[in-house]
Motif scaffolding. Structure first.
Motif, PDB file in Angstrom:
ATOM      1  N   TYR A 272      -7.223  18.986  19.762  1.00 59.64           N
ATOM      2  CA  TYR A 272      -6.415  20.137  20.146  1.00 59.64           C
ATOM      3  C   TYR A 272      -7.285  21.116  20.926  1.00 59.64           C
ATOM      4  O   TYR A 272      -8.479  21.238  20.673  1.00 59.64           O
ATOM      5  CB  TYR A 272      -5.886  20.882  18.915  1.00 59.64           C
ATOM      6  CG  TYR A 272      -4.859  20.115  18.119  1.00 59.64           C
ATOM      7  CD1 TYR A 272      -5.245  19.278  17.088  1.00 59.64           C
ATOM      8  CD2 TYR A 272      -3.498  20.254  18.399  1.00 59.64           C
ATOM      9  CE1 TYR A 272      -4.304  18.576  16.348  1.00 59.64           C
ATOM     10  CE2 TYR A 272      -2.547  19.560  17.658  1.00 59.64           C
ATOM     11  CZ  TYR A 272      -2.966  18.728  16.636  1.00 59.64           C
ATOM     12  OH  TYR A 272      -2.018  18.044  15.908  1.00 59.64           O
TER      13      TYR A 272
ATOM     14  N   GLU B 103     -11.516  30.693  12.070  1.00 62.85           N
ATOM     15  CA  GLU B 103     -11.558  29.506  11.207  1.00 62.85           C
ATOM     16  C   GLU B 103     -10.598  28.438  11.737  1.00 62.85           C
ATOM     17  O   GLU B 103      -9.853  28.642  12.684  1.00 62.85           O
ATOM     18  CB  GLU B 103     -11.183  29.883   9.773  1.00 62.85           C
ATOM     19  CG  GLU B 103     -12.131  30.885   9.149  1.00 62.85           C
ATOM     20  CD  GLU B 103     -11.746  31.253   7.727  1.00 62.85           C
ATOM     21  OE1 GLU B 103     -12.393  32.158   7.163  1.00 62.85           O
ATOM     22  OE2 GLU B 103     -10.801  30.638   7.182  1.00 62.85           O
ATOM     23  N   ALA B 104     -10.633  27.294  11.082  1.00 61.67           N
ATOM     24  CA  ALA B 104      -9.733  26.201  11.441  1.00 61.67           C
ATOM     25  C   ALA B 104      -8.386  26.395  10.754  1.00 61.67           C
ATOM     26  O   ALA B 104      -8.302  27.038   9.705  1.00 61.67           O
ATOM     27  CB  ALA B 104     -10.336  24.863  11.028  1.00 61.67           C
ATOM     28  N   PRO B 105      -7.321  25.832  11.307  1.00 64.14           N
ATOM     29  CA  PRO B 105      -6.025  25.873  10.606  1.00 64.14           C
ATOM     30  C   PRO B 105      -6.130  25.138   9.268  1.00 64.14           C
ATOM     31  O   PRO B 105      -6.809  24.116   9.153  1.00 64.14           O
ATOM     32  CB  PRO B 105      -5.083  25.138  11.565  1.00 64.14           C
ATOM     33  CG  PRO B 105      -5.734  25.251  12.897  1.00 64.14           C
ATOM     34  CD  PRO B 105      -7.202  25.210  12.627  1.00 64.14           C
TER      35      PRO B 105
ATOM     36  N   TYR C 117      -6.837  13.493  16.139  1.00 64.66           N
ATOM     37  CA  TYR C 117      -6.286  14.303  17.228  1.00 64.66           C
ATOM     38  C   TYR C 117      -7.374  15.198  17.828  1.00 64.66           C
ATOM     39  O   TYR C 117      -8.327  15.567  17.158  1.00 64.66           O
ATOM     40  CB  TYR C 117      -5.203  15.260  16.702  1.00 64.66           C
ATOM     41  CG  TYR C 117      -4.146  14.670  15.808  1.00 64.66           C
ATOM     42  CD1 TYR C 117      -4.374  14.525  14.448  1.00 64.66           C
ATOM     43  CD2 TYR C 117      -2.907  14.320  16.309  1.00 64.66           C
ATOM     44  CE1 TYR C 117      -3.398  14.019  13.604  1.00 64.66           C
ATOM     45  CE2 TYR C 117      -1.918  13.812  15.473  1.00 64.66           C
ATOM     46  CZ  TYR C 117      -2.169  13.667  14.120  1.00 64.66           C
ATOM     47  OH  TYR C 117      -1.187  13.169  13.296  1.00 64.66           O
TER      48      TYR C 117
ATOM     49  N   TYR D 111       2.657  10.134  15.420  1.00 65.01           N
ATOM     50  CA  TYR D 111       1.267  10.338  15.752  1.00 65.01           C
ATOM     51  C   TYR D 111       1.061  11.605  16.554  1.00 65.01           C
ATOM     52  O   TYR D 111       0.000  11.831  17.104  1.00 65.01           O
ATOM     53  CB  TYR D 111       0.760   9.148  16.573  1.00 65.01           C
ATOM     54  CG  TYR D 111       1.052   7.814  15.925  1.00 65.01           C
ATOM     55  CD1 TYR D 111       1.773   6.841  16.593  1.00 65.01           C
ATOM     56  CD2 TYR D 111       0.608   7.542  14.640  1.00 65.01           C
ATOM     57  CE1 TYR D 111       2.041   5.631  15.998  1.00 65.01           C
ATOM     58  CE2 TYR D 111       0.875   6.338  14.038  1.00 65.01           C
ATOM     59  CZ  TYR D 111       1.592   5.377  14.726  1.00 65.01           C
ATOM     60  OH  TYR D 111       1.864   4.191  14.140  1.00 65.01           O
TER      61      TYR D 111
ATOM     62  N   PHE E 119      -8.367  19.719   9.591  1.00 62.13           N
ATOM     63  CA  PHE E 119      -8.992  20.131  10.846  1.00 62.13           C
ATOM     64  C   PHE E 119     -10.502  20.281  10.678  1.00 62.13           C
ATOM     65  O   PHE E 119     -10.990  20.682   9.613  1.00 62.13           O
ATOM     66  CB  PHE E 119      -8.433  21.473  11.314  1.00 62.13           C
ATOM     67  CG  PHE E 119      -7.064  21.377  11.927  1.00 62.13           C
ATOM     68  CD1 PHE E 119      -5.934  21.275  11.132  1.00 62.13           C
ATOM     69  CD2 PHE E 119      -6.919  21.384  13.306  1.00 62.13           C
ATOM     70  CE1 PHE E 119      -4.671  21.175  11.691  1.00 62.13           C
ATOM     71  CE2 PHE E 119      -5.659  21.290  13.884  1.00 62.13           C
ATOM     72  CZ  PHE E 119      -4.540  21.181  13.071  1.00 62.13           C
ATOM     73  N   GLY E 120     -11.212  19.973  11.740  1.00 58.67           N
ATOM     74  CA  GLY E 120     -12.633  20.280  11.787  1.00 58.67           C
ATOM     75  C   GLY E 120     -12.819  21.767  12.011  1.00 58.67           C
ATOM     76  O   GLY E 120     -11.862  22.505  12.259  1.00 58.67           O
ATOM     77  N   GLN E 121     -14.058  22.219  11.981  1.00 54.72           N
ATOM     78  CA  GLN E 121     -14.373  23.642  12.087  1.00 54.72           C
ATOM     79  C   GLN E 121     -14.175  24.186  13.494  1.00 54.72           C
ATOM     80  O   GLN E 121     -14.159  25.395  13.701  1.00 54.72           O
ATOM     81  CB  GLN E 121     -15.830  23.865  11.681  1.00 54.72           C
ATOM     82  CG  GLN E 121     -16.808  23.158  12.604  1.00 54.72           C
ATOM     83  CD  GLN E 121     -18.254  23.292  12.160  1.00 54.72           C
ATOM     84  OE1 GLN E 121     -18.552  23.862  11.122  1.00 54.72           O
ATOM     85  NE2 GLN E 121     -19.178  22.775  12.952  1.00 54.72           N
TER      86      GLN E 121
ATOM     87  N   PHE F  20     -10.405  21.703  18.627  1.00 57.86           N
ATOM     88  CA  PHE F  20     -10.343  21.270  17.244  1.00 57.86           C
ATOM     89  C   PHE F  20     -10.037  19.776  17.173  1.00 57.86           C
ATOM     90  O   PHE F  20      -9.150  19.273  17.871  1.00 57.86           O
ATOM     91  CB  PHE F  20      -9.226  22.000  16.478  1.00 57.86           C
ATOM     92  CG  PHE F  20      -9.543  23.425  16.137  1.00 57.86           C
ATOM     93  CD1 PHE F  20      -9.028  24.465  16.894  1.00 57.86           C
ATOM     94  CD2 PHE F  20     -10.349  23.725  15.040  1.00 57.86           C
ATOM     95  CE1 PHE F  20      -9.309  25.781  16.579  1.00 57.86           C
ATOM     96  CE2 PHE F  20     -10.636  25.035  14.710  1.00 57.86           C
ATOM     97  CZ  PHE F  20     -10.118  26.069  15.485  1.00 57.86           C
TER      98      PHE F  20
ATOM     99  N   GLN G 276      -7.417  25.212  21.812  1.00 56.18           N
ATOM    100  CA  GLN G 276      -6.854  26.520  21.486  1.00 56.18           C
ATOM    101  C   GLN G 276      -7.437  27.554  22.432  1.00 56.18           C
ATOM    102  O   GLN G 276      -8.640  27.804  22.414  1.00 56.18           O
ATOM    103  CB  GLN G 276      -7.138  26.903  20.037  1.00 56.18           C
ATOM    104  CG  GLN G 276      -6.413  28.172  19.613  1.00 56.18           C
ATOM    105  CD  GLN G 276      -6.492  28.414  18.124  1.00 56.18           C
ATOM    106  OE1 GLN G 276      -7.543  28.304  17.522  1.00 56.18           O
ATOM    107  NE2 GLN G 276      -5.350  28.740  17.523  1.00 56.18           N
TER     108      GLN G 276
END
Lengths: 111, 113
Positions: B35, A40-42, B33, A97, B104-106, B90, B37
């Motif tokens: 990211y 899952e996402a954070p 943003y 940011y 956050f997106g999925q 992400f 992972q």
């Protein structure tokens, strides 16, 4: 520069407590905490904005010591649902940011 | 309504190809943003945009090119994909002035074969 979290991983039995530490080499304005479950996402847990302030989410609380540039996350009476990877994201100023995370701490809670 | 949505969710492609990942947020945030992972779960910031302007570029290879057509969108284009680009990407957004949570997106699981 990424924050440093410790420990890298922890295994708990239900009902046990744990502390996750987060430290930064820079002066801090705030610290974010997020939890990510597998696949899952954070997801946001809390933000600490003032030095020494403690906040809570369920039985998860955190403290922020801006002088020491550190924050700690406290998992109290852990539940199975607390399993996941916890990330801290310190920010050096109010309009930052750059929400930067470290390697995270993987928490496994077993019945 | 999904706050931050990314497409596609999964992307499998061959080395050398070019691909894009799209991100949209409907929260009225001014900062977005990207990211990356990796398999060790390290959540590494790649880019940060504020009001459509690039603010942070964290030593990412120039094969990665973000584009923000407006404050609600931040897309990521990757040229000449390499095996090491395989990861989950992400997108996230936040409001810079309120120091509030980031959403956050999925995630997009990119696999380069």
């Amino acid at each position: 520069q990424q924050p440093v979290q410790s420990p890298q991983a922890v295994i708990l039995r239900e009902g046990e407590d744990a502390v996750i530490n987060c430290s930064s080499s820079k002066a801090l304005y705030s610290v974010h905490w997020y939890r990510q479950k597998h696949g899952e996402a954070p997801v946001f847990l809390m933000i600490l904005l003032k030095g020494g302030e403690q906040k809570g989410h369920e039985k998860i609380s955190a403290s922020f010591n801006e002088k020491k540039q550190q924050s700690s996350l406290y998992l109290t009476a852990s539940q199975l649902s607390y399993s996941g990877t916890y990330f801290c994201g310190p920010t050096p100023r109010s309009n930052d940011y750059k929400l930067s995370f470290g390697a995270g701490t993987t928490v496994t809670v077993r019945a | 309504d999904t706050a931050v949505s990314q497409t596609p969710k999964y992307l499998v492609t061959q080395m050398g190809n070019d691909k894009s990942i799209k991100c949209e947020q409907n929260l009225g945030h001014d900062t977005m943003y990207w990211y990356k992972q990796d398999s060790k779960k390290f959540l590494k910031i790649m880019f940060s945009y504020n009001n459509k302007e690039l603010i942070i570029n964290e030593t990412v290879p120039n094969r990665f090119s973000p584009k923000s057509p407006d404050k609600a969108h931040l897309n990521l284009h990757i040229n000449s994909l390499e095996l090491g680009d395989s990861a989950v990407y992400f997108c996230a957004s936040s409001h810079s002035q309120r120091n509030t949570e980031a959403f956050f997106g999925q995630g997009t699981r990119l696999t380069v074969v």
